[in-house]
Design a protein around this motif. Structure first.
Motif, PDB file in Angstrom:
ATOM      1  N   THR A 199      10.304  17.882  11.854  1.00  0.00           N
ATOM      2  CA  THR A 199      11.497  16.661  12.406  1.00  0.00           C
ATOM      3  C   THR A 199      11.563  15.657  11.510  1.00  0.00           C
ATOM      4  OG1 THR A 199      11.079  17.826  14.555  1.00  0.00           O
ATOM      5  CG2 THR A 199      12.023  15.187  14.310  1.00  0.00           C
ATOM      6  N   PHE A 200      10.482  15.209  11.066  1.00  0.00           N
ATOM      7  CA  PHE A 200      10.299  14.070  10.006  1.00  0.00           C
ATOM      8  C   PHE A 200      11.022  13.963   8.818  1.00  0.00           C
ATOM      9  CE2 PHE A 200       7.462  12.534  13.528  1.00  0.00           C
ATOM     10  CZ  PHE A 200       7.874  11.569  14.104  1.00  0.00           C
ATOM     11  N   ALA A 201      10.684  15.267   8.396  1.00  0.00           N
ATOM     12  CA  ALA A 201      11.212  15.721   7.044  1.00  0.00           C
ATOM     13  C   ALA A 201      12.703  15.896   7.087  1.00  0.00           C
ATOM     14  CB  ALA A 201      10.540  17.061   6.596  1.00  0.00           C
ATOM     15  N   VAL A 202      13.137  16.140   8.213  1.00  0.00           N
ATOM     16  CA  VAL A 202      14.601  16.261   8.522  1.00  0.00           C
ATOM     17  C   VAL A 202      15.130  14.942   8.653  1.00  0.00           C
ATOM     18  CG1 VAL A 202      16.529  16.667  10.036  1.00  0.00           C
ATOM     19  CG2 VAL A 202      14.825  18.625   9.530  1.00  0.00           C
ATOM     20  N   ALA A 203      14.422  13.880   9.240  1.00  0.00           N
ATOM     21  CA  ALA A 203      14.900  12.600   9.405  1.00  0.00           C
ATOM     22  C   ALA A 203      14.887  11.920   8.004  1.00  0.00           C
ATOM     23  CB  ALA A 203      13.840  11.611  10.336  1.00  0.00           C
ATOM     24  N   LEU A 204      14.038  12.014   7.196  1.00  0.00           N
ATOM     25  CA  LEU A 204      14.142  11.576   5.732  1.00  0.00           C
ATOM     26  C   LEU A 204      14.997  11.784   5.047  1.00  0.00           C
ATOM     27  CD1 LEU A 204      12.433   9.565   3.967  1.00  0.00           C
ATOM     28  CD2 LEU A 204      11.401  11.444   2.983  1.00  0.00           C
ATOM     29  N   LEU A 205      15.354  13.109   4.938  1.00  0.00           N
ATOM     30  CA  LEU A 205      16.579  13.699   4.319  1.00  0.00           C
ATOM     31  C   LEU A 205      17.876  13.233   5.000  1.00  0.00           C
ATOM     32  CD1 LEU A 205      15.716  17.569   4.133  1.00  0.00           C
ATOM     33  CD2 LEU A 205      15.961  15.963   2.228  1.00  0.00           C
ATOM     34  N   ILE A 216       7.591  11.777  -2.156  1.00  0.00           N
ATOM     35  CA  ILE A 216       8.443  12.190  -1.096  1.00  0.00           C
ATOM     36  C   ILE A 216       7.480  12.514   0.244  1.00  0.00           C
ATOM     37  CG2 ILE A 216      10.077  13.640   0.094  1.00  0.00           C
ATOM     38  CD1 ILE A 216      10.744  14.227  -2.805  1.00  0.00           C
ATOM     39  N   LEU A 217       6.547  13.222   0.196  1.00  0.00           N
ATOM     40  CA  LEU A 217       5.518  13.657   1.262  1.00  0.00           C
ATOM     41  C   LEU A 217       5.050  12.168   1.758  1.00  0.00           C
ATOM     42  CD1 LEU A 217       3.843  16.750   0.171  1.00  0.00           C
ATOM     43  CD2 LEU A 217       5.563  16.611   1.711  1.00  0.00           C
ATOM     44  N   VAL A 218       4.572  11.134   0.808  1.00  0.00           N
ATOM     45  CA  VAL A 218       3.940   9.807   1.189  1.00  0.00           C
ATOM     46  C   VAL A 218       4.897   9.141   2.468  1.00  0.00           C
ATOM     47  CG1 VAL A 218       3.402   7.505   0.648  1.00  0.00           C
ATOM     48  CG2 VAL A 218       2.497   9.614  -0.840  1.00  0.00           C
ATOM     49  N   TYR A 219       6.302   9.197   2.027  1.00  0.00           N
ATOM     50  CA  TYR A 219       7.161   8.440   2.555  1.00  0.00           C
ATOM     51  C   TYR A 219       7.509   9.237   4.128  1.00  0.00           C
ATOM     52  CZ  TYR A 219       8.502   5.044  -1.004  1.00  0.00           C
ATOM     53  OH  TYR A 219       8.473   3.937  -1.907  1.00  0.00           O
ATOM     54  N   ILE A 244       2.502   6.338  -7.036  1.00  0.00           N
ATOM     55  CA  ILE A 244       1.597   7.426  -7.618  1.00  0.00           C
ATOM     56  C   ILE A 244       1.925   8.857  -7.190  1.00  0.00           C
ATOM     57  CG2 ILE A 244      -0.799   8.142  -7.601  1.00  0.00           C
ATOM     58  CD1 ILE A 244      -1.702   5.216  -7.059  1.00  0.00           C
ATOM     59  N   GLY A 245       2.339   8.997  -6.152  1.00  0.00           N
ATOM     60  CA  GLY A 245       2.957  10.484  -5.804  1.00  0.00           C
ATOM     61  C   GLY A 245       3.975  10.769  -6.754  1.00  0.00           C
ATOM     62  N   PHE A 246       5.039   9.750  -6.695  1.00  0.00           N
ATOM     63  CA  PHE A 246       6.079  10.147  -7.660  1.00  0.00           C
ATOM     64  C   PHE A 246       5.603  10.450  -9.285  1.00  0.00           C
ATOM     65  CE2 PHE A 246       8.618   8.064  -4.199  1.00  0.00           C
ATOM     66  CZ  PHE A 246       9.461   9.074  -4.156  1.00  0.00           C
ATOM     67  N   VAL A 247       4.974   9.763  -9.614  1.00  0.00           N
ATOM     68  CA  VAL A 247       4.323  10.257 -10.909  1.00  0.00           C
ATOM     69  C   VAL A 247       3.624  11.415 -11.108  1.00  0.00           C
ATOM     70  CG1 VAL A 247       2.786   9.270 -12.733  1.00  0.00           C
ATOM     71  CG2 VAL A 247       4.146   7.417 -11.475  1.00  0.00           C
ATOM     72  N   LEU A 248       3.100  11.660 -10.150  1.00  0.00           N
ATOM     73  CA  LEU A 248       2.124  12.927 -10.228  1.00  0.00           C
ATOM     74  C   LEU A 248       3.122  14.190 -10.310  1.00  0.00           C
ATOM     75  CD1 LEU A 248      -0.695  12.295  -7.607  1.00  0.00           C
ATOM     76  CD2 LEU A 248      -0.742  12.689 -10.204  1.00  0.00           C
ATOM     77  N   ALA A 273       0.899  -1.157   0.077  1.00  0.00           N
ATOM     78  CA  ALA A 273       0.035  -0.018   0.046  1.00  0.00           C
ATOM     79  C   ALA A 273       0.814   1.237   0.001  1.00  0.00           C
ATOM     80  CB  ALA A 273      -0.957  -0.116   1.358  1.00  0.00           C
ATOM     81  N   VAL A 274       1.818   1.307   1.075  1.00  0.00           N
ATOM     82  CA  VAL A 274       2.693   2.450   1.035  1.00  0.00           C
ATOM     83  C   VAL A 274       3.572   2.609  -0.360  1.00  0.00           C
ATOM     84  CG1 VAL A 274       4.938   3.347   2.227  1.00  0.00           C
ATOM     85  CG2 VAL A 274       3.033   2.441   3.518  1.00  0.00           C
ATOM     86  N   ASN A 275       4.094   1.753  -0.769  1.00  0.00           N
ATOM     87  CA  ASN A 275       4.910   1.629  -2.107  1.00  0.00           C
ATOM     88  C   ASN A 275       3.858   2.403  -3.415  1.00  0.00           C
ATOM     89  OD1 ASN A 275       7.169   1.175  -0.955  1.00  0.00           O
ATOM     90  ND2 ASN A 275       7.072  -1.054  -1.242  1.00  0.00           N
TER      91      ASN A 275
END
Length: 272
Positions: free
Chosen positions: A206-212, A169-172, A159-163, A152-154
């Protein structure tokens, strides 16, 4: 879903919070030192199993074969019309079945990687980590939920990356806590996605920084002759575990260390 964890999550959603990425990162670094061997082994086992299954699927269900003789003749002739005709012919009836089966097998192998979460928790609670922990989620009743959540997540992220890339990135980012919620809070797929989104949205930065940071770690792993990725990937899972621990925690668990110094007579009718 576990009642205690659900209450804590509702409190975080209602009242907000502020996580400390630096603290979580330092904690993850210490945990990784303790389980580096087994966490790296989990990633290696995943890679080997993935390669073997992909090769097996390729042998059983090959894709559309390309007529190499015709291709070489067209290339030598330099005829662009013939080249386009050959390409159209090869793509006329594409066989997507191998790709679909490979995707399903990859998702079915992800619980091997997710075992790193369980290893991190065992290390945190002073329990011994062993080889059997790599396959814990195939016998703890959570395989199907993890399998469905992974797909489901992938799919949502794809779909988000295609858009426009950014939605992917936001989904992850928003679903970064979904897997730990299944493993530690017994969430189902819907609860894991919903609660991860709501909790992360309260401290998105915080979570955006974590993903980066995780992306940077993975890139750094590739730059180290690609060998570093074997250690980089498990570390990112441990970092997610650490974030989960510091944000949601484990209210329903007590370890032997936690119980030292408690009143053994309290609520025990046989010791009053």
């Amino acid at each position: 879903m576990k009642h205690n964890e659900e209450n804590i999550i509702q409190g975080l959603i209602n009242n907000g919070y502020k996580a400390r990425f630096g603290t979580a990162f330092d904690d993850a670094s210490n945990i990784f030192k303790g389980i580096a061997g087994f966490s790296i082994l989990a990633f290696v086992v995943y890679l080997i199993a993935s390669f073997i299954l992909s090769a097996f699927v390729g042998m059983l269900i090959p894709g559309n074969p390309v007529d190499m003789v015709s291709l070489m003749e067209v290339i030598q002739s330099g005829d662009e019309d013939l080249m386009n005709e050959l390409i159209l012919e090869a793509n006329e009836n594409p066989n997507y079945l191998p790709s679909i089966i490979n995707y399903l097998t990859q998702s079915a192998l992800y619980p091997i990687l997710y075992s790193v979460f369980t290893m991190a928790r065992k290390y945190d609670t002073h329990q011994n980590v062993d080889f059997s922990d790599l396959f814990v989620h195939y016998r703890d009743g959570k395989f199907l939920t993890l399998f469905l959540l992974t797909m489901a997540v992938n799919v949502i992220a794809a779909i988000g990356f295609v858009l426009c890339i950014i939605p992917g990135i936001l989904v992850y980012i928003f679903l970064i806590l979904s897997i730990p919620l299944v493993i530690f809070a017994d969430a189902n797929v819907k609860e894991a996605i919903t609660y991860s989104y709501k909790v992360v949205s309260k401290d998105f930065g915080t979570f955006a920084v974590a993903l980066l940071a995780m992306v940077g770690i993975i890139i750094g792993g590739f730059l180290l002759c690609c060998v570093g990725i074997i250690a980089a990937m498990p570390f990112t899972f441990i970092l997610i575990y650490s974030l989960y621990k510091h944000v949601i925690g484990f209210p329903g668990e007590t370890s032997e260390i936690d119980e030292i110094g408690t009143d053994i007579y309290k609520d025990n009718p046989y010791m009053k």
